[in-house]
Design a protein around this motif. Sequence first.
Motif, short mmCIF file in Angstrom:
data_model
loop_
_atom_site.label_atom_id
_atom_site.label_comp_id
_atom_site.label_asym_id
_atom_site.label_seq_id
_atom_site.Cartn_x
_atom_site.Cartn_y
_atom_site.Cartn_z
N MET A 1 0.67 -1.27 -0.03
CA MET A 1 0.05 -0.07 -0.05
C MET A 1 0.72 1.18 -0.05
N PHE A 2 0.41 2.21 -0.87
CA PHE A 2 1.25 3.40 -0.79
C PHE A 2 0.43 4.76 -0.71
N THR A 3 0.99 5.91 -0.63
CA THR A 3 0.24 7.13 -0.86
C THR A 3 0.04 7.89 -1.85
N GLY A 4 1.25 7.74 -2.88
CA GLY A 4 1.28 8.57 -3.98
C GLY A 4 2.25 9.85 -3.87
N ILE A 5 2.83 9.85 -2.58
CA ILE A 5 3.74 10.92 -2.28
C ILE A 5 5.08 10.40 -2.57
N ILE A 6 5.83 10.99 -3.62
CA ILE A 6 7.16 10.52 -4.09
C ILE A 6 8.27 10.71 -3.28
N GLY A 44 4.31 4.23 -9.96
CA GLY A 44 3.04 3.52 -9.60
C GLY A 44 2.98 2.09 -9.79
N VAL A 45 4.09 1.48 -10.13
CA VAL A 45 4.16 0.07 -10.30
C VAL A 45 4.76 -0.36 -9.00
N CYS A 46 3.93 -1.32 -8.24
CA CYS A 46 4.51 -2.06 -7.17
C CYS A 46 5.70 -3.12 -7.91
N ILE A 96 -5.07 6.48 -0.64
CA ILE A 96 -4.65 5.15 -0.75
C ILE A 96 -4.48 4.77 -2.26
N VAL A 97 -3.15 4.16 -2.47
CA VAL A 97 -2.73 3.77 -3.53
C VAL A 97 -2.25 2.44 -3.57
N GLN A 98 -2.71 1.59 -4.38
CA GLN A 98 -2.26 -0.13 -4.19
C GLN A 98 -1.04 -0.33 -4.86
N GLY A 99 -0.65 0.38 -5.94
CA GLY A 99 0.51 0.13 -6.73
C GLY A 99 0.22 -0.88 -7.75
N HIS A 100 -1.10 -0.85 -8.19
CA HIS A 100 -1.57 -1.85 -9.04
C HIS A 100 -2.18 -1.03 -10.12
N ASN A 178 1.36 5.76 -16.46
CA ASN A 178 0.67 4.81 -15.63
C ASN A 178 -0.54 5.42 -14.92
N LEU A 179 -1.77 4.83 -14.85
CA LEU A 179 -2.68 5.48 -14.34
C LEU A 179 -3.27 4.24 -13.03
N GLU A 180 -3.25 4.85 -11.98
CA GLU A 180 -4.09 3.97 -11.05
C GLU A 180 -5.52 4.90 -10.55
N PHE A 181 -6.70 4.43 -10.91
CA PHE A 181 -7.92 5.14 -10.45
C PHE A 181 -8.17 4.95 -8.97
N ASP A 182 -8.90 5.80 -8.41
CA ASP A 182 -9.32 5.82 -6.89
C ASP A 182 -9.69 4.56 -6.51
N VAL A 183 -9.27 3.77 -5.75
CA VAL A 183 -9.67 2.10 -5.06
C VAL A 183 -11.23 2.44 -4.89
N ILE A 184 -11.74 3.29 -4.05
CA ILE A 184 -12.77 3.44 -3.81
C ILE A 184 -13.95 3.80 -4.98
N GLY A 185 -13.55 4.53 -5.85
CA GLY A 185 -14.33 4.73 -6.94
C GLY A 185 -14.54 3.24 -7.81
N LYS A 186 -13.36 2.46 -7.93
CA LYS A 186 -13.30 1.31 -8.55
C LYS A 186 -14.45 0.34 -7.97
N TYR A 187 -14.52 0.28 -6.65
CA TYR A 187 -15.45 -0.56 -6.07
C TYR A 187 -16.97 -0.14 -6.09
#
Length: 196
Positions: A1-6, A44-46, A96-100, A178-187
């Motif tokens: 799990m990541f935060t997106g803060i580089i 963004g890739v775990c 909340i960033v999954q790295g997926h 690379n894009l990772e969309f918001d995990v809550i929005g995806k659910y």
Amino acid sequence: MFTGIIEDLGIVSKLEKEKDNLHITVESNITPELKIDQSVSHNGVCLTVVNIEENKYTVTAIKETLDKTNTNNLAVGDKVNLERGMKLGARLDGHIVQGHVDQIAECINIVNADGSWIFTFKYNANLGNVTIEKGSITVNGVSLTVVNSKKDSFSVAIIPYTYEHTNFNTFKKGTVVNLEFDVIGKYVARLQQLNS
């Protein structure tokens, strides 16, 4: 799990193909703090650390990752946004960033807004991902706020600090990210599909 803060901008120092895999060696200031089997977000890739030597470490991307991300486009000398996994109990400064990575997108416009930059990205909306105005999005591992949300595109506003400390300063029209969309929005989107 990541935060997106580089945390750091790494430099790709070596790329080695082995069958369908790609071994990526990165030179980074955070290398001395890494350990074997640790997860690190690369644009963004775990990916998992498999080797450490002095100030360089190596991760391996498999075919699935190479097919669905911009990792296959990396070249020696490229800058890579790096973030280690978040610590439980620490502040969540991004989101909340999954790295997926969900999919890739293309940078279609960059506007210098006199002190900041507006980057616009176009993506394949047929894959079912959506953005919302003022919602969260991860672009190359960077946690950002969506502006100008459309069906197949969106923009983000980049402050000088982010521009200087991430690989956004290397982007031009045509850059693939690379894009990772918001995990809550995806659910929520998935639940709506199931209930339709």
